[in-house]
Design an enzyme around this catalytic site. Structure first.
Site, PDB file in Angstrom:
ATOM      1  N   ASN A  23      -3.755  76.954  70.497  1.00 38.31           N
ATOM      2  CA  ASN A  23      -3.613  76.934  71.949  1.00 38.31           C
ATOM      3  C   ASN A  23      -3.053  75.610  72.479  1.00 38.31           C
ATOM      4  OD1 ASN A  23      -4.316  79.591  72.084  1.00 38.31           O
ATOM      5  ND2 ASN A  23      -6.444  79.231  72.678  1.00 38.31           N
ATOM      6  N   CYS A 117      -3.014  89.145  73.659  1.00 38.00           N
ATOM      7  CA  CYS A 117      -4.245  89.924  73.493  1.00 38.00           C
ATOM      8  C   CYS A 117      -4.619  90.605  74.796  1.00 38.00           C
ATOM      9  CB  CYS A 117      -5.384  89.013  73.061  1.00 38.00           C
ATOM     10  SG  CYS A 117      -5.209  88.470  71.374  1.00 38.00           S
ATOM     11  N   ASP A 306     -13.548  82.129  73.002  1.00 41.85           N
ATOM     12  CA  ASP A 306     -12.776  82.506  71.812  1.00 41.85           C
ATOM     13  C   ASP A 306     -13.628  82.509  70.543  1.00 41.85           C
ATOM     14  OD1 ASP A 306     -10.626  82.789  73.463  1.00 41.85           O
ATOM     15  OD2 ASP A 306      -9.724  80.854  72.974  1.00 41.85           O
TER      16      ASP A 306
HETATM   17  N1  EPU Z   1      -7.630  83.618  85.780  1.00 44.40           N
HETATM   18  C1  EPU Z   1      -7.332  83.990  87.071  1.00 44.40           C
HETATM   19  N2  EPU Z   1      -6.110  83.645  87.565  1.00 44.40           N
HETATM   20  C2  EPU Z   1      -5.193  82.951  86.846  1.00 44.40           C
HETATM   21  C3  EPU Z   1      -5.504  82.576  85.520  1.00 44.40           C
HETATM   22  C4  EPU Z   1      -6.745  82.927  85.017  1.00 44.40           C
HETATM   23  O1  EPU Z   1      -8.144  84.625  87.751  1.00 44.40           O
HETATM   24  O2  EPU Z   1      -4.106  82.667  87.369  1.00 44.40           O
HETATM   25  C5  EPU Z   1      -8.946  83.979  85.215  1.00 44.40           C
HETATM   26  C6  EPU Z   1      -8.841  84.869  83.991  1.00 44.40           C
HETATM   27  O3  EPU Z   1      -8.779  86.240  84.349  1.00 44.40           O
HETATM   28  C7  EPU Z   1     -10.114  84.512  83.238  1.00 44.40           C
HETATM   29  C8  EPU Z   1     -10.329  83.026  83.561  1.00 44.40           C
HETATM   30  O4  EPU Z   1      -9.552  82.774  84.743  1.00 44.40           O
HETATM   31  O5  EPU Z   1     -11.182  85.252  83.739  1.00 44.40           O
HETATM   32  C9  EPU Z   1      -9.879  82.046  82.502  1.00 44.40           C
HETATM   33  O6  EPU Z   1      -8.535  82.291  82.112  1.00 44.40           O
HETATM   34  P1  EPU Z   1      -7.593  81.143  81.552  1.00 44.40           P
HETATM   35  O7  EPU Z   1      -6.433  81.007  82.460  1.00 44.40           O
HETATM   36  O8  EPU Z   1      -8.426  79.926  81.284  1.00 44.40           O
HETATM   37  O9  EPU Z   1      -7.108  81.784  80.195  1.00 44.40           O
HETATM   38  P2  EPU Z   1      -5.670  81.702  79.542  1.00 44.40           P
HETATM   39  O10 EPU Z   1      -5.060  80.375  79.835  1.00 44.40           O
HETATM   40  O11 EPU Z   1      -4.880  82.911  79.854  1.00 44.40           O
HETATM   41  C10 EPU Z   1      -6.435  80.573  77.343  1.00 44.40           C
HETATM   42  C11 EPU Z   1      -6.358  80.889  75.895  1.00 44.40           C
HETATM   43  C12 EPU Z   1      -7.310  82.024  75.561  1.00 44.40           C
HETATM   44  C13 EPU Z   1      -8.723  81.634  75.995  1.00 44.40           C
HETATM   45  C14 EPU Z   1      -8.749  81.210  77.460  1.00 44.40           C
HETATM   46  C15 EPU Z   1     -10.088  80.672  77.912  1.00 44.40           C
HETATM   47  C16 EPU Z   1      -4.070  80.364  75.365  1.00 44.40           C
HETATM   48  C17 EPU Z   1      -2.716  80.849  75.011  1.00 44.40           C
HETATM   49  N3  EPU Z   1      -5.003  81.272  75.562  1.00 44.40           N
HETATM   50  O12 EPU Z   1      -6.039  81.753  78.028  1.00 44.40           O
HETATM   51  O13 EPU Z   1      -7.283  82.119  74.154  1.00 44.40           O
HETATM   52  O14 EPU Z   1      -9.592  82.733  75.824  1.00 44.40           O
HETATM   53  O15 EPU Z   1      -7.754  80.182  77.681  1.00 44.40           O
HETATM   54  O16 EPU Z   1     -10.476  79.585  77.129  1.00 44.40           O
HETATM   55  O17 EPU Z   1      -4.311  79.183  75.434  1.00 44.40           O
HETATM   56  C18 EPU Z   1      -7.395  83.157  72.079  1.00 44.40           C
HETATM   57  O18 EPU Z   1      -7.014  82.105  71.577  1.00 44.40           O
HETATM   58  O19 EPU Z   1      -7.848  84.114  71.418  1.00 44.40           O
HETATM   59  C19 EPU Z   1      -7.342  83.313  73.528  1.00 44.40           C
HETATM   60  C20 EPU Z   1      -7.395  84.479  74.126  1.00 44.40           C
END
Ligand code: EPU
Length: 431
Positions: A23, A117, A306
């Protein structure tokens, strides 16, 4: 179709080296698009997500040269925002980082909607809010089209309504080459955010406060080339820790930052596992008999979402009743249906799962429905009686470098088999 075939029951023994953090890598590769010079990235994990991103950078006109399997040199001096490989973009979640990076570098961005995912709705409203605040229009259809109204982004104060890893990193990318100062409040604090900031700063950016909930970015005119090594993968390390806990055995997990593993180590200790910390490694020792525990996932420094499925498997074979509360995603229990086929006892209600530990799981054919669910099913197969087949392993290979080779070196009986799908087998038999 490739699958994992696991004969369960072996304890894990030996040493495993952790690769670079997925990540962090999936943000740092797009960040390389902003560098006006040659950027050398070391400790790059060899996983399909990084390969896909490197192909996308090439399609944008960047030079990409593998120096060795974990070191790449990227030369983005002649890159443009046009011509991207949109089919590849659709496969990965992290394609959204290209919006911040392209807007920063070109003042224009076009990407597909993120893939990756699937565990419920994954909104990007906070990313859009951030880009808007920096002076960009963002049009979201099948594609994300963004444009800096004044040609170059302008610094702004942004309060995130939700703690979002992706939005925090994307805004950092966009603000790095913007005019003036940006302040992100209620920022996420994950180790990969600090890593992205360190990468950018090593190339001449001015990003301060990463790792706290207030990040300040003073925009600079250009980034220069340099060399940077990605941090070790917290979740890959945690996955081997959970596997050792569930299977029993003794494993030295090397190339880690033990501080990043604190909450995982603490939870495993609560479950009766010994975790010894060394400067760059942790030693995990488990009898295989675990005690119940409650787990609540939260943004860093809370317990990582995660790691929830992998820990769910350890709790499935622990003594007593455990409660898991998923504090980040709406729908991260898809793996539970698969685990039930192996004899696990879960009751799920919304974001809460109640786990009745069983003595042993038994082998079954199961499907990896996302990356961490897949890792969890592998752990389940390793500690179960009998043979487990894990299908749809391409999800797992998105994020774990050489999972099979590393587990085999620890004494696990796991291999990749290439078999036709069930329907093809029936046809073959009929013929
Ligand atoms: N959210 C919103 N609005 C947004 C963005 C997020 O409501 O604009 C919500 C999401 O729906 C969720 C929460 O905020 O409920 C957290 O989401 P976040 O944006 O932190 O997640 P992400 O950046 O899409 C990354 C990792 C994920 C990991 C999450 C949380 C990457 C590519 N992905 O996702 O990793 O679960 O942070 O730590 O960095 C994995 O590695 O298996 C994976 C899914």
């Amino acid at each position: 179709m490739e699958k994992y075939r696991i004969a369960g029951g072996n304890r894990l023994h030996g040493e495993v080296e952790i690769s670079g953090a997925k990540n962090a890598a999936v943000a740092i590769i797009p960040a390389a698009l902003m560098v006006d010079g040659i950027c050398r990235i070391e400790n790059l994990p060899q996983i399909s997500d990084t390969v896909t991103l490197l192909h996308i950078l090439e399609s944008l006109g960047a030079g990409v040269k593998m120096i060795n399997p974990s070191t790449v040199e990227i030369d983005s001096r002649h890159a443009t925002w046009k011509g991207a490989d949109y089919d590849r973009m659709r496969k990965i979640r992290a394609s959204y980082y290209l919006v911040g990076a392209m807007l920063s570098r070109f003042g224009v961005a076009r990407t597909t909607m993120p893939g990756g995912c699937n565990f419920g709705v994954r909104p990007i409203d906070q990313h859009v809010k951030g880009m808007n605040a920096l002076g960009a229009t963002v049009d979201v259809t099948d594609y994300i089209d963004a444009k800096a109204i004044h040609g170059r982004l302008r610094g702004a104060e942004i309060y995130l309504d939700k703690v979002s890893v992706g939005a925090t990193m994307n805004i950092i990318l966009a603000a790095t080459l913007a005019e003036g100062r940006t302040i992100i409040e209620n920022a996420a604090r994950e180790p990969h955010i600090v890593d992205l900031a360190n990468f950018l700063n090593s190339m001449g950016a001015d990003v301060r406060g990463a790792g706290t909930d207030t990040v300040k970015i003073n925009g600079v005119d250009r980034l220069h080339g340099g060399t940077y090594a990605i941090i070790p993968d917290q979740i890959e390390a945690g996955t081997y820790m959970a596997a050792t806990a569930a299977c029993g055995g003794e494993v030295l997990i090397t190339n880690v930052i033990p501080k990043h593993l604190d909450c995982i180590s603490a939870k495993l200790r609560e479950m009766g596992v010994t975790v010894e910390e060394y400067p760059e490694s942790v030693l995990v020792r488990s009898s295989g008999r675990l005690r119940r525990a409650n787990v609540k996932t939260l943004p860093y420094p809370g317990f990582p979402t995660d790691m929830q499925p992998q820990m769910g498997v350890a709790l499935a074979v622990a003594d007593g009743t455990s409660v898991i509360t998923e504090g980040v995603w709406d729908n991260r229990y898809k793996y539970v249906n698969q685990l039930r086929k192996m004899g696990a006892q879960f009751q799920v209600d919304g974001r809460v799962a109640v786990v009745e530990g069983v003595e042993r799981l038994h082998g079954a054919t199961v499907e990896a429905c996302d990356l961490r669910a897949g890792a969890a099913l592998v752990i389940a197969g390793l500690c179960a009686d009998g043979v487990t087949t894990v299908e749809d392993i391409e999800y797992i290979e998105r994020g774990y470098q050489d999972l099979v080779g590393k587990l085999q070196a620890l004494g696990a009986d796991i291999r990749i088999v290439d078999e036709p799908e069930h329907s093809e087998r029936l046809n073959a038999n009929a013929g």
